[in-house]
Write an enzyme that holds these catalytic residues in place. Structure first.
Site: not given
Ligand code: SF4
Ligand code: SF4
Lengths: 540, 373
Positions: B2-4, B31
């Site tokens: 996911g990650c931001s 996120r």
């Protein structure tokens, strides 16, 4: 082959050979049993006319259709053409005592040889029960963390360029400033300095394998050429020259230069899109070709540039290539002759030392290395050679791709893999192991009607493919055969896109050499090592 | 994953506190899952701006001793110190964190006369990181540094006291890892020399990208696709001398159908580029921000399977996974925000290095011309 025709046993069940050898009674028994349902048969004699092996006959006195099982090769032409579906061909049930070592096949071969004294001949690729590595390689698919891509909704690119690629792009940058309305604007101009070596552009990473005029009929060749043209791919003339009427498909033609140099002249080289030097082929590594004189008709004699009726024997080696420097000379002679405008391919059989051989070929100046594996097909080969020489293409692709990368020369040549590709999944796996594209031969013939009876060397192909008999040749309608080939290529391309989409890949460049997306299942540790893939169950 | 991701650059080179980027990345905490976060700051070491600054994480004192003696062999150590940190409850199991300001020794330059200083630095970094001996160089550029670890990015920022630094460009990452277990060196950003990269995505072409890079002597020790992207940039920008915009076209090339529609010279250029660099194409969902200290460059994969928004306000240029992150730190007016189109990068550039402001930001194509010989 110096041991040519006299010692070859050409006939399928050897009846003629046996007669020649003056033996009384053959110990052979038939391979197949043909049953004709008397309720269905209308005595139309279609089967009689269709069988070039004369298995069927009409007995006028008895007013009955008869069948000689010993002549049947199970090409299934009669069963397919029979208007009432009266014919069934099945394996001949003769209860030879079961023996895993001395199988029925072994015994029959011994009978044949003891009755004729000849080398056993056969056609198509080996039917021996070797492990098929393709069926032990599993593909990956994207789930959750990485979405799969729907090829019906998103672009999916299969275009492939075959040929040498430079290490890097070179260009000159020029910046220029000019006054806009109230501020300075700047444009950058990139002037391309790199001149790409010649490339073959394929719309899908599949080509039709080398099949020579002589081995196959003109109609078969017409179909291959038309289909290649329509699909944006290439077909390969094999070593038998190129009939003039097919010159119009030159931009989709790879012409072969083999040890016999049949049909090679400047027009032949000029008209082609690429030239391939044939050193060897998977079905018969280490030996040359043999087209029996009976097959050398007027047309073939013109195309091959040899007298009619003479055996066309291509020597086992090229007599001007006894080492790698010699190969390099031939490569550059052809490049000179074609003005460095066409990629030059070198085709070799996958043999034990294939990685080093391929590296030598690349360093000798080839733009494409075509490797033909153990299962490669043929029009005619000695059975023992076909069934016992070479290595599986799966291992060869991997060994060659790894070796070329280790040496930092992978970009200098493309790899075409050949030898028994059965379906699109095999193709995807080959590309993921490191091939740029694949050659298909047998699959293409099957698409046109071949039933793999392995009797191509007799010249009596009932499907009109591997024959020069005008009566049989007519059976293959090139229009219909071309349509079937186009359908096949389209179907496989769709399937490749589907598989790539599932992997979350939308350009074939990202599949090529991407071995991380393959897993081995039920493979030996050494096989995994050479394939350079992980066992199933092991994650990234 | 996911990650931001987020990034800010002040195109006039004005420096500002790291607090802003912490706020931005914190806003998108949904996120991430607390298994890794980090920041890269540019312009943060003005007093030592000509020295290579190595940020190194160590497992233990022993690996520090070994590594330092190795560094002393190749470099003059101008300054060395622990990276200042404060106690944050959520951050546990911290490794040893040190930074070094280094100059390549003259004798080493003489010994490796065929190599640039950058090549020598890269060689050292590959050696230390490849040895797997408990030391890991997380950044190695000039006047920049990477601060990362296991935890939510906001906590990592607090832990490293980033509010006390000021820089003109910051990029950040908050992680939701699926591929590699949480490890301090495995968090983003990844850095080599002046390049740093944050990446939200998973690369389905990693297998071939890695094999391609290995042909050029890169050693990929982290088993993460983001590392491959970083080295691809290094190869294309530093070794093959492509400008950033063309490197982007290597990683995310136009479709063949688009290339076919281009004017002759441009078509030839892109065709050649794609034919040569096919193995460098990155496939799979990605949003990426990369900086080399002169510009900040954001782009997505060819299908835009991961989000990226951009905004311009005053001299500042922003990139983030979500608009809310930018809203959090800058009151945006209508028209400030835009969504980079598929295949088109969003670029913020330091203006003193590039005379005119890049008008092509919203349109990757327009500003180039192509010709051939
Ligand atoms: S083709 Fe069929 S129907 Fe005709 S003669 Fe043969 S078996 Fe009978
Ligand atoms: S080409 Fe003809 S002869 Fe050869 S295997 Fe196929 S059907 Fe039989």
């Amino acid at each position: 082959m110096e041991s040519s025709a006299s010692v070859l046993c050409k006939s399928s069940v050897s009846v003629q050979c046996i007669r020649k050898a003056n033996m009384k009674k053959s110990l052979l028994f038939p391979d197949f049993t043909v049953t004709r349902d008397p309720d269905k048969c209308i005595q139309c004699e279609v089967c009689v006319r269709q069988c070039a092996f004369d298995a069927h006959s009409f007995d006028k006195e008895a007013n009955k259709i008869e069948t000689d099982n010993s002549k049947c090769v199970s090409c299934l032409r009669c069963a397919t053409m029979c208007p009432t579906g009266a014919i069934t061909v099945s394996e001949h049930q003769q209860n030879i005592k079961k023996n895993k070592n001395w199988t029925e096949k072994q015994l029959k071969e011994l009978y044949k040889q003891s009755e004729t004294g000849g080398i056993l001949l056969t056609g198509m690729g080996t039917d021996k029960d070797y492990k098929i590595i393709w069926d032990h390689i599993l593909l990956d698919a994207a789930q959750v963390t990485n979405p799969s891509i729907d090829p019906l909704r998103e672009p999916m690119e299969l275009r492939t360029y075959l040929g040498a690629k430079p290490d890097r792009i070179e260009f000159r940058v020029q910046s220029s400033e000019f006054r806009g309305q109230n501020k300075k604007l700047r444009t950058t101009n990139y002037e391309l300095q790199t001149k790409l070596p010649p490339q073959l552009k394929l719309e899908t990473p599949i080509l039709f394998s080398a099949m020579s005029y002589g081995a196959i009929s003109l109609n078969t060749m017409r179909a291959l050429a038309r289909a290649a043209d329509e699909c944006g791919i290439f077909y390969n003339t094999g070593e038998g020259g190129l009939p003039k009427e097919l010159y119009k498909y030159g931009k989709n033609t790879i012409v072969q230069v083999a040890s016999g140099r049949f049909g090679v002249d400047s027009d032949y080289l000029d008209v082609a899109a690429a030239v391939e030097i044939k050193v060897g082929q998977g079905a018969k590594p280490g030996i040359g070709g043999h087209l029996p004189g009976e097959k050398v008709t007027e047309e073939i004699s013109q195309t091959r540039m040899i007298p009619t009726g003479t055996d066309a024997l291509s020597p086992a080696p090229h007599h001007d290539i006894y080492s790698i420097e010699d190969l390099s000379q031939l490569i550059y002679s052809i490049k000179e002759a074609t003005g460095y405008k066409k990629p030059l391919s070198v085709k070799v059989a996958a043999v034990h030392n294939i990685a080093a051989i391929a590296s030598g070929i690349v360093r000798a100046g080839a733009d494409i290395v075509a490797i033909d594996g153990l299962r490669g097909g043929t029009g005619a080969a000695p059975t023992r050679i076909r069934d016992n020489v070479g290595i599986p293409i799966e291992l060869a692709i991997s060994a060659v791709d790894s070796r070329l990368r280790e040496e930092g020369i992978r970009n200098r040549a493309s790899i075409i893999a050949a030898g028994g590709f059965r379906n699109s999944a095999d193709v995807v796996k080959a590309i993921a192991l490191g091939a740029d594209a694949v050659y298909i031969g047998t699959a293409a013939l099957v698409a046109m009607g071949c039933h793999l009876c392995q009797k191509c060397y007799t010249g009596k192909c009932n499907w009109g493919i591997a024959t020069q008999d005008p009566y049989l040749v007519k059976r293959l309608n090139p229009e219909i055969a071309a349509r079937r080939l186009v359908n096949l290529i389209k179907a496989w391309s769709h399937e490749i896109k589907e598989i790539m989409g599932g992997m979350g890949i939308n350009a074939v460049e990202s599949l090529r050499g991407n071995r991380l997306r393959l897993r081995g299942f039920d493979l030996h540790e050494n096989e995994l090592k050479i394939l350079d893939i992980k066992p199933a169950g092991e994650s990234m | 994953m996911g990650c931001s991701i987020a990034g800010i650059i002040d195109e006039k080179g004005n420096r500002f506190s790291g607090e802003k980027i912490i706020c931005a990345i914190k806003k998108m905490y949904l996120r991430a899952n607390g298994l890794g976060g980090g920041f890269a700051g540019y312009g943060i070491y003005p007093e030592n701006s000509d020295d290579f600054c190595f940020h190194i994480i160590y497992n233990d004192e022993k690996s520090r001793e070994n590594t330092e003696s190795y560094l002393k062999h190749d470099f003059e150590i101008v300054k060395e110190e622990p990276i200042p940190t404060r106690t944050v409850k959520a951050i546990v199991n911290r490794p040893l964190l040190f930074r070094y300001f280094l100059r390549v020794k003259d004798e080493i330059k003489k010994q490796f006369y065929e190599m640039t200083e950058e090549d020598i630095v890269m060689r050292s970094v590959m050696k230390i990181n490849g040895a797997q001996a408990g030391a890991f160089v997380i950044s190695s550029g000039k006047n920049m540094g990477i601060f990362k670890g296991v935890g939510y990015a906001a906590d990592i920022g607090k832990f490293y006291k980033l509010e006390e630094y000021s820089g003109y460009c910051w990029i950040a990452h908050d992680r939701f890892p699926t591929n590699t277990p949480g490890w301090w060196g495995g968090a983003h950003p990844f850095g080599l020399l002046n390049f740093s990269i944050v990446h939200n995505g998973e690369i389905s072409s990693y297998g071939i990208n890695k094999r391609y890079l290995e042909e050029f002597g890169y050693r990929l020790t982290l088993h993460t696709d983001s590392e491959a992207i970083l080295y691809l940039f290094d190869l294309l920008l530093r070794k093959h001398k492509l400008p950033m915009s063309l490197a982007h076209k290597v990683l995310c090339p136009p479709l063949w159908s688009e290339i076919e529609k281009m004017p002759e010279d441009e078509r030839k250029f892109y065709e050649t580029l794609r034919i040569i660099y096919g193995s460098a194409l990155i496939n799979g969902p990605s949003a990426i921000i990369v900086s080399d200290g002169k510009m900040m460059f954001g782009f997505t994969d060819r299908l835009k399977l991961r989000p990226l928004v951009a905004a311009r306000n005053g001299s500042k240029f922003y990139l983030a996974s979500e608009e809310c992150a930018i809203q959090e730190i800058c009151p945006l007016k209508k028209g400030d925000v835009f969504f980079p189109k598929v295949g088109e990068p969003a670029i913020g550039k330091l203006r003193n290095t590039e005379q005119t402001r890049n008008k092509g930001t919203r349109n990757g194509h327009g500003k180039f011309r192509f010709s051939s010989v």
